[in-house]
Design a protein around this motif. Sequence first.
Motif, PDB file in Angstrom:
ATOM      1  N   VAL A  67      59.619  53.520  38.435  1.00  0.00           N
ATOM      2  CA  VAL A  67      59.145  52.307  38.861  1.00  0.00           C
ATOM      3  C   VAL A  67      57.768  52.536  39.255  1.00  0.00           C
ATOM      4  O   VAL A  67      57.485  53.762  39.846  1.00  0.00           O
ATOM      5  CB  VAL A  67      59.867  51.542  39.927  1.00  0.00           C
ATOM      6  CG1 VAL A  67      61.200  50.990  39.351  1.00  0.00           C
ATOM      7  CG2 VAL A  67      60.145  52.237  41.108  1.00  0.00           C
ATOM      8  N   GLY A  68      56.727  51.702  39.099  1.00  0.00           N
ATOM      9  CA  GLY A  68      55.384  52.052  39.448  1.00  0.00           C
ATOM     10  C   GLY A  68      54.578  50.787  39.501  1.00  0.00           C
ATOM     11  O   GLY A  68      54.985  49.716  39.042  1.00  0.00           O
ATOM     12  N   ILE A  69      53.164  51.198  39.550  1.00  0.00           N
ATOM     13  CA  ILE A  69      52.278  49.940  39.505  1.00  0.00           C
ATOM     14  C   ILE A  69      51.005  50.431  38.800  1.00  0.00           C
ATOM     15  O   ILE A  69      50.901  51.464  38.396  1.00  0.00           O
ATOM     16  CB  ILE A  69      51.602  49.847  41.073  1.00  0.00           C
ATOM     17  CG1 ILE A  69      51.071  51.163  41.782  1.00  0.00           C
ATOM     18  CG2 ILE A  69      52.928  49.086  41.905  1.00  0.00           C
ATOM     19  CD1 ILE A  69      50.282  50.896  42.731  1.00  0.00           C
ATOM     20  N   HIS A  70      50.255  49.313  38.117  1.00  0.00           N
ATOM     21  CA  HIS A  70      49.142  49.480  37.617  1.00  0.00           C
ATOM     22  C   HIS A  70      48.294  48.808  38.371  1.00  0.00           C
ATOM     23  O   HIS A  70      48.232  47.938  38.981  1.00  0.00           O
ATOM     24  CB  HIS A  70      49.241  48.488  36.266  1.00  0.00           C
ATOM     25  CG  HIS A  70      50.236  48.799  35.132  1.00  0.00           C
ATOM     26  ND1 HIS A  70      49.814  49.860  33.877  1.00  0.00           N
ATOM     27  CD2 HIS A  70      51.503  48.500  34.996  1.00  0.00           C
ATOM     28  CE1 HIS A  70      50.820  50.030  33.313  1.00  0.00           C
ATOM     29  NE2 HIS A  70      51.844  49.084  33.686  1.00  0.00           N
ATOM     30  N   LEU A  71      46.896  49.505  38.358  1.00  0.00           N
ATOM     31  CA  LEU A  71      45.621  48.911  38.941  1.00  0.00           C
ATOM     32  C   LEU A  71      44.466  49.307  38.264  1.00  0.00           C
ATOM     33  O   LEU A  71      44.400  50.509  37.403  1.00  0.00           O
ATOM     34  CB  LEU A  71      45.446  49.691  40.249  1.00  0.00           C
ATOM     35  CG  LEU A  71      46.257  49.250  41.346  1.00  0.00           C
ATOM     36  CD1 LEU A  71      46.198  50.190  42.710  1.00  0.00           C
ATOM     37  CD2 LEU A  71      46.462  47.859  41.728  1.00  0.00           C
ATOM     38  N   GLY A  72      43.596  48.456  37.600  1.00  0.00           N
ATOM     39  CA  GLY A  72      42.683  48.801  36.856  1.00  0.00           C
ATOM     40  C   GLY A  72      41.499  47.408  36.712  1.00  0.00           C
ATOM     41  O   GLY A  72      41.390  46.641  37.292  1.00  0.00           O
ATOM     42  N   LEU A  73      41.168  47.415  35.226  1.00  0.00           N
ATOM     43  CA  LEU A  73      40.005  46.472  34.861  1.00  0.00           C
ATOM     44  C   LEU A  73      40.921  45.873  33.563  1.00  0.00           C
ATOM     45  O   LEU A  73      41.446  46.398  32.898  1.00  0.00           O
ATOM     46  CB  LEU A  73      38.865  47.155  34.500  1.00  0.00           C
ATOM     47  CG  LEU A  73      38.092  47.947  35.811  1.00  0.00           C
ATOM     48  CD1 LEU A  73      36.855  48.618  35.186  1.00  0.00           C
ATOM     49  CD2 LEU A  73      37.756  46.950  37.029  1.00  0.00           C
ATOM     50  N   SER A  74      40.167  44.713  33.215  1.00  0.00           N
ATOM     51  CA  SER A  74      40.496  43.895  32.317  1.00  0.00           C
ATOM     52  C   SER A  74      39.176  43.502  31.470  1.00  0.00           C
ATOM     53  O   SER A  74      38.252  43.153  32.034  1.00  0.00           O
ATOM     54  CB  SER A  74      41.249  42.753  32.505  1.00  0.00           C
ATOM     55  OG  SER A  74      40.906  41.797  33.539  1.00  0.00           O
TER      56      SER A  74
END
Length: 255
Positions: free
Chosen positions: A24-31
């Motif tokens: 299980v994890g998370i995404h962080l970034g740009l769109s």
Amino acid sequence: MRKATLIFFLFLTANQLMAQYTEVGIHLGLSNYMGELSENKMRPESFGTMFGAFGRYNFSNRLSAKASLIKGTISGSDELAKNIAIRERNLSFRSDIIELSVTGEFNLSPYNIRAKKTGVPYLFAGLAFAHFNPQAQMRGSWYDLQPLKTEGKKYSRYIVAVPFGLGMKFNISYKVNFGFEFGARKTFTDYLDDVSSDYIDILEVRSTDPMVAALAYRTPEITGSFDENPVGTERGDIENKDWYIFGGITVSINL
């Protein structure tokens, strides 16, 4: 002989079970987005934020399946165009995109959480369902564009998309993974930005709903005069569907 065969079979089974695990994890970034209001390319000025959560099931050290829930922000504006005619069109938008996706992943080399590797590249593709809501700003207020039918057409704010891309993941420890991922989303709509086909009859709409007319045809804000009714002339490019892009880092924990 039978004993040796049994031991070998149990060894293979144990290895296979050890290779199957959940993260299980998370995404962080740009769109970002590509469509009529970005001249069908990614603009560095139009990056928004993206964040989300995911669960990944690893079938083996090569194959995985991932379910993700991501929220990103996209935007576009004619004022950034190089073409004068496009700048005079003077359209703009912003939209949140909430995406639920299921993707399959293939590691280009075996990924072993017990091994000390510098990183393993992977490819992914799958299916996504998303919600979007294009808005435009006028005189300091934001308006939802889909209900206004600025091109006289009704479209759904719920879409199907095909996500695909590549990534790189690292096993920081037996429990923690870190990675980078970049993925494009091919959609089957041309209305992420509320721009697709031709101008409606602005004079007719003006008589019943001046606000819709003003949001549908914004050239007079630039030129200072209405000139002639643009009805039937090209407002967008119906041949090219819109795209959106998510990219950033991933952090996950092995359960």
